[in-house]
Design an enzyme around this catalytic site. Structure first.
Site, PDB file in Angstrom:
ATOM      1  N   CYS A 114       4.825  27.648  18.504  1.00  0.00           N
ATOM      2  CA  CYS A 114       6.269  26.761  18.906  1.00  0.00           C
ATOM      3  C   CYS A 114       7.393  26.424  18.293  1.00  0.00           C
ATOM      4  O   CYS A 114       8.107  26.073  18.648  1.00  0.00           O
ATOM      5  CB  CYS A 114       5.825  25.634  20.324  1.00  0.00           C
ATOM      6  SG  CYS A 114       4.409  26.336  21.367  1.00  0.00           S
ATOM      7  N   HIS A 260      11.255  21.745  22.146  1.00  0.00           N
ATOM      8  CA  HIS A 260      10.656  23.447  22.928  1.00  0.00           C
ATOM      9  C   HIS A 260       9.396  22.707  23.919  1.00  0.00           C
ATOM     10  O   HIS A 260       9.407  21.122  24.259  1.00  0.00           O
ATOM     11  CB  HIS A 260       9.401  23.708  21.728  1.00  0.00           C
ATOM     12  CG  HIS A 260       8.176  23.975  22.266  1.00  0.00           C
ATOM     13  ND1 HIS A 260       8.673  25.060  22.541  1.00  0.00           N
ATOM     14  CD2 HIS A 260       6.877  23.450  22.464  1.00  0.00           C
ATOM     15  CE1 HIS A 260       7.487  25.978  22.930  1.00  0.00           C
ATOM     16  NE2 HIS A 260       6.600  24.887  23.130  1.00  0.00           N
ATOM     17  N   ASN A 290       6.531  27.535  29.562  1.00  0.00           N
ATOM     18  CA  ASN A 290       6.371  27.372  27.945  1.00  0.00           C
ATOM     19  C   ASN A 290       6.726  28.905  27.327  1.00  0.00           C
ATOM     20  O   ASN A 290       5.442  29.818  27.525  1.00  0.00           O
ATOM     21  CB  ASN A 290       5.109  27.080  27.484  1.00  0.00           C
ATOM     22  CG  ASN A 290       4.916  26.360  25.759  1.00  0.00           C
ATOM     23  OD1 ASN A 290       5.739  27.189  24.974  1.00  0.00           O
ATOM     24  ND2 ASN A 290       3.936  25.644  25.632  1.00  0.00           N
TER      25      ASN A 290
HETATM   26  N1  COA Z   1      -4.853  24.139  38.522  1.00  0.00           N
HETATM   27  C1  COA Z   1      -5.826  23.691  39.122  1.00  0.00           C
HETATM   28  N2  COA Z   1      -7.010  22.750  38.293  1.00  0.00           N
HETATM   29  C2  COA Z   1      -7.160  22.774  36.958  1.00  0.00           C
HETATM   30  C3  COA Z   1      -5.858  23.759  36.688  1.00  0.00           C
HETATM   31  C4  COA Z   1      -4.991  24.162  37.148  1.00  0.00           C
HETATM   32  N3  COA Z   1      -4.452  25.516  36.972  1.00  0.00           N
HETATM   33  N4  COA Z   1      -6.443  23.800  35.808  1.00  0.00           N
HETATM   34  C5  COA Z   1      -7.275  22.737  35.335  1.00  0.00           C
HETATM   35  N5  COA Z   1      -7.839  22.462  36.361  1.00  0.00           N
HETATM   36  C6  COA Z   1      -8.849  20.992  36.571  1.00  0.00           C
HETATM   37  C7  COA Z   1      -9.622  21.129  35.566  1.00  0.00           C
HETATM   38  O1  COA Z   1     -10.666  21.937  35.797  1.00  0.00           O
HETATM   39  C8  COA Z   1     -10.570  19.691  35.459  1.00  0.00           C
HETATM   40  O2  COA Z   1     -10.852  19.598  36.951  1.00  0.00           O
HETATM   41  P1  COA Z   1     -12.659  18.909  36.972  1.00  0.00           P
HETATM   42  O3  COA Z   1     -11.670  17.187  35.905  1.00  0.00           O
HETATM   43  O4  COA Z   1     -12.965  18.216  38.273  1.00  0.00           O
HETATM   44  O5  COA Z   1     -13.203  18.798  35.795  1.00  0.00           O
HETATM   45  C9  COA Z   1      -9.021  18.603  35.560  1.00  0.00           C
HETATM   46  O6  COA Z   1      -7.751  20.131  36.330  1.00  0.00           O
HETATM   47  C10 COA Z   1      -8.355  17.754  34.562  1.00  0.00           C
HETATM   48  O7  COA Z   1      -8.037  19.367  33.596  1.00  0.00           O
HETATM   49  P2  COA Z   1      -8.018  18.906  32.144  1.00  0.00           P
HETATM   50  O8  COA Z   1      -8.106  20.387  31.439  1.00  0.00           O
HETATM   51  O9  COA Z   1      -8.360  17.840  31.678  1.00  0.00           O
HETATM   52  O10 COA Z   1      -6.240  18.862  32.777  1.00  0.00           O
HETATM   53  P3  COA Z   1      -5.444  17.721  32.014  1.00  0.00           P
HETATM   54  O11 COA Z   1      -4.793  16.341  33.002  1.00  0.00           O
HETATM   55  O12 COA Z   1      -5.417  17.705  30.941  1.00  0.00           O
HETATM   56  O13 COA Z   1      -3.890  18.910  31.701  1.00  0.00           O
HETATM   57  C11 COA Z   1      -2.703  20.356  31.267  1.00  0.00           C
HETATM   58  C12 COA Z   1      -3.945  20.070  31.677  1.00  0.00           C
HETATM   59  C13 COA Z   1      -3.172  21.555  30.224  1.00  0.00           C
HETATM   60  C14 COA Z   1      -1.368  20.050  31.487  1.00  0.00           C
HETATM   61  C15 COA Z   1      -2.190  18.970  30.200  1.00  0.00           C
HETATM   62  O14 COA Z   1      -3.618  18.901  29.277  1.00  0.00           O
HETATM   63  C16 COA Z   1      -1.067  19.323  28.739  1.00  0.00           C
HETATM   64  O15 COA Z   1      -0.124  19.403  29.785  1.00  0.00           O
HETATM   65  N6  COA Z   1      -2.031  19.513  27.253  1.00  0.00           N
HETATM   66  C17 COA Z   1      -0.710  19.761  26.611  1.00  0.00           C
HETATM   67  C18 COA Z   1      -0.945  21.728  26.915  1.00  0.00           C
HETATM   68  C19 COA Z   1       0.559  21.926  25.980  1.00  0.00           C
HETATM   69  O16 COA Z   1       1.441  21.095  25.778  1.00  0.00           O
HETATM   70  N7  COA Z   1       0.166  22.800  25.110  1.00  0.00           N
HETATM   71  C20 COA Z   1       1.246  23.550  24.536  1.00  0.00           C
HETATM   72  C21 COA Z   1       1.561  22.882  22.997  1.00  0.00           C
HETATM   73  S1  COA Z   1       3.224  24.049  22.983  1.00  0.00           S
END
Ligand code: COA
Length: 333
Positions: A114, A260, A290
């Site tokens: 990124c 980004h 992204n």
């Molecule tokens: N749709 C529905 N539910 C989903 C899902 C999806 N696409 N992806 C995950 N879940 C569920 C999980 O299974 C989990 O369920 P549970 O509570 O029953 O176990 C719940 O949602 C929470 O999952 P989690 O992974 O903890 O979610 P989060 O709140 O951390 O959100 C992201 C996930 C990826 C959106 C978040 O962590 C994020 O944006 N992180 C930064 C990522 C990023 O910027 N990456 C690029 C860097 S360059």
């Protein structure tokens, strides 16, 4: 020594729009979940029969060269940033050199994910400042859609990424104090595996094992989302401050921040932290997801087209991503 400037910028995104509802037909997710957690409404997926990574890079490059009034024969160096290269080797830089019909110039491939575009800008800047080259083509291009895990194992990652390309022509800046004022690069390999595609790497024998491509397998990206989020907000803040402080500016001097596009919530966190009004930050993730190395040139191009960046404005580019890597550039436009 003359500063480097962005003399032309171009973008290419595939026509194929994939909405959150489209994804919910492929995997267990909802529009509501995706919008709430990421801000993303849709993204583009490439048809790889037509749009290879380097072909998308070439389409963006032609627009950038047109804006910079430069031809492919005049390009002195290619800097190509991608994590989704066409081949394991050679890098996509040489494929772009062939596609555009550039001379037998150097082609550097940048693997900073990124942060790739800002890393690439920093490389280009050095060659321009020293007077080594006058026309550098900097590209960020990604095809994520062919390499995602659409099972429940990968759904938190797959909903985030989209395909696209951006390119810039970097030339010496005319006028005192204009162009790229400074660039700042960082990495912290301790967290390399927190956001990564591990296989098929060369450090494993046999390199290919069938379980790699099963749902949840190491052929697909892995991401510790919350850990990435927590690090991103800290590093974005640090590296933006570093760029401003190095040049004796404060955030009040900033006219435009192009972050980004990792997640809209990350951008909003930074905006709030710096108390930036809406018109001083440009986000595109709602439409494109992204796009990794392509997200900054896409954002920059859109902001310019919308008239949000004017001659003399102070513009900051900032990135954070897999590696971890993070970087910024401060530009007097
Ligand atoms: N749709 C529905 N539910 C989903 C899902 C999806 N696409 N992806 C995950 N879940 C569920 C999980 O299974 C989990 O369920 P549970 O509570 O029953 O176990 C719940 O949602 C929470 O999952 P989690 O992974 O903890 O979610 P989060 O709140 O951390 O959100 C992201 C996930 C990826 C959106 C978040 O962590 C994020 O944006 N992180 C930064 C990522 C990023 O910027 N990456 C690029 C860097 S360059």
């Amino acid at each position: 020594m003359k500063n480097a400037k962005i003399a032309g910028i171009g973008v290419y995104v595939p026509d194929n729009v994939v909405t959150n509802d489209d994804l919910s037909k492929k995997m267990n997710t909802t529009d509501e979940w995706i919008v709430e957690r990421t801000g993303i409404k849709e993204r583009r997926y490439a048809n790889v029969e037509v749009d290879k990574n380097y072909i998308m890079g070439a389409k963006a490059s032609r627009k950038a060269m047109e804006m910079a009034n430069t031809t492919a024969e005049e390009i002195d160096l290619i800097v190509y940033a991608t994590l989704s290269a066409d081949y394991i080797f050679p890098g996509s830089g040489v494929l772009l050199q062939r596609e555009l019909g550039c001379k037998n110039i150097g082609a550097i491939d940048v693997r900073a994910q990124c942060s790739g575009f800002v890393y690439g800008l920093s490389i280009a800047e050095q060659y321009i400042k020293t007077g080594t080259y006058k026309n550098i083509l900097l590209v960020g291009s990604e095809i994520h859609s062919s390499g995602l895990d659409y099972s429940d194992h990968g759904r938190h990652i797959s909903v985030i990424f989209g395909d696209g390309a951006g390119a810039a022509v970097i030339q010496p800046a005319e006028g005192e104090g204009k162009g790229v004022l400074s660039t700042h690069l960082h990495s912290e390999g301790e967290h390399a595996e927190q956001l990564a595609v591990i296989d098929p790497g060369f450090s494993k024998v046999p390199r290919f094992q069938p379980e790699m491509v099963k749902p949840g397998g190491s052929f697909y990206p892995v991401m510790n989302g919350q850990f990435v989020f927590k690090n991103a907000v800290v590093r974005f803040e640090e590296v933006i401050k570093e760029a401003l402080e190095t040049n004796n500016y404060t955030v009040d001097d900033l006219d435009m921040l192009i972050p980004h596009q990792a997640n809209l919530r990350i951008s909003q966190f930074i905006q709030k932290k710096f108390r930036l009004p809406e018109e001083k930050i440009h986000n595109t993730i709602m439409k494109y997801g992204n796009t990794t190395a392509a997200s900054i040139p896409i954002g920059l191009s859109e902001a310019l087209e919308a008239g949000k960046i004017k001659d003399g404005d102070l513009v900051c580019l900032a990135a954070f991503g897999s590696g971890f890597t993070w970087a910024s550039a401060l530009i007097r436009w």
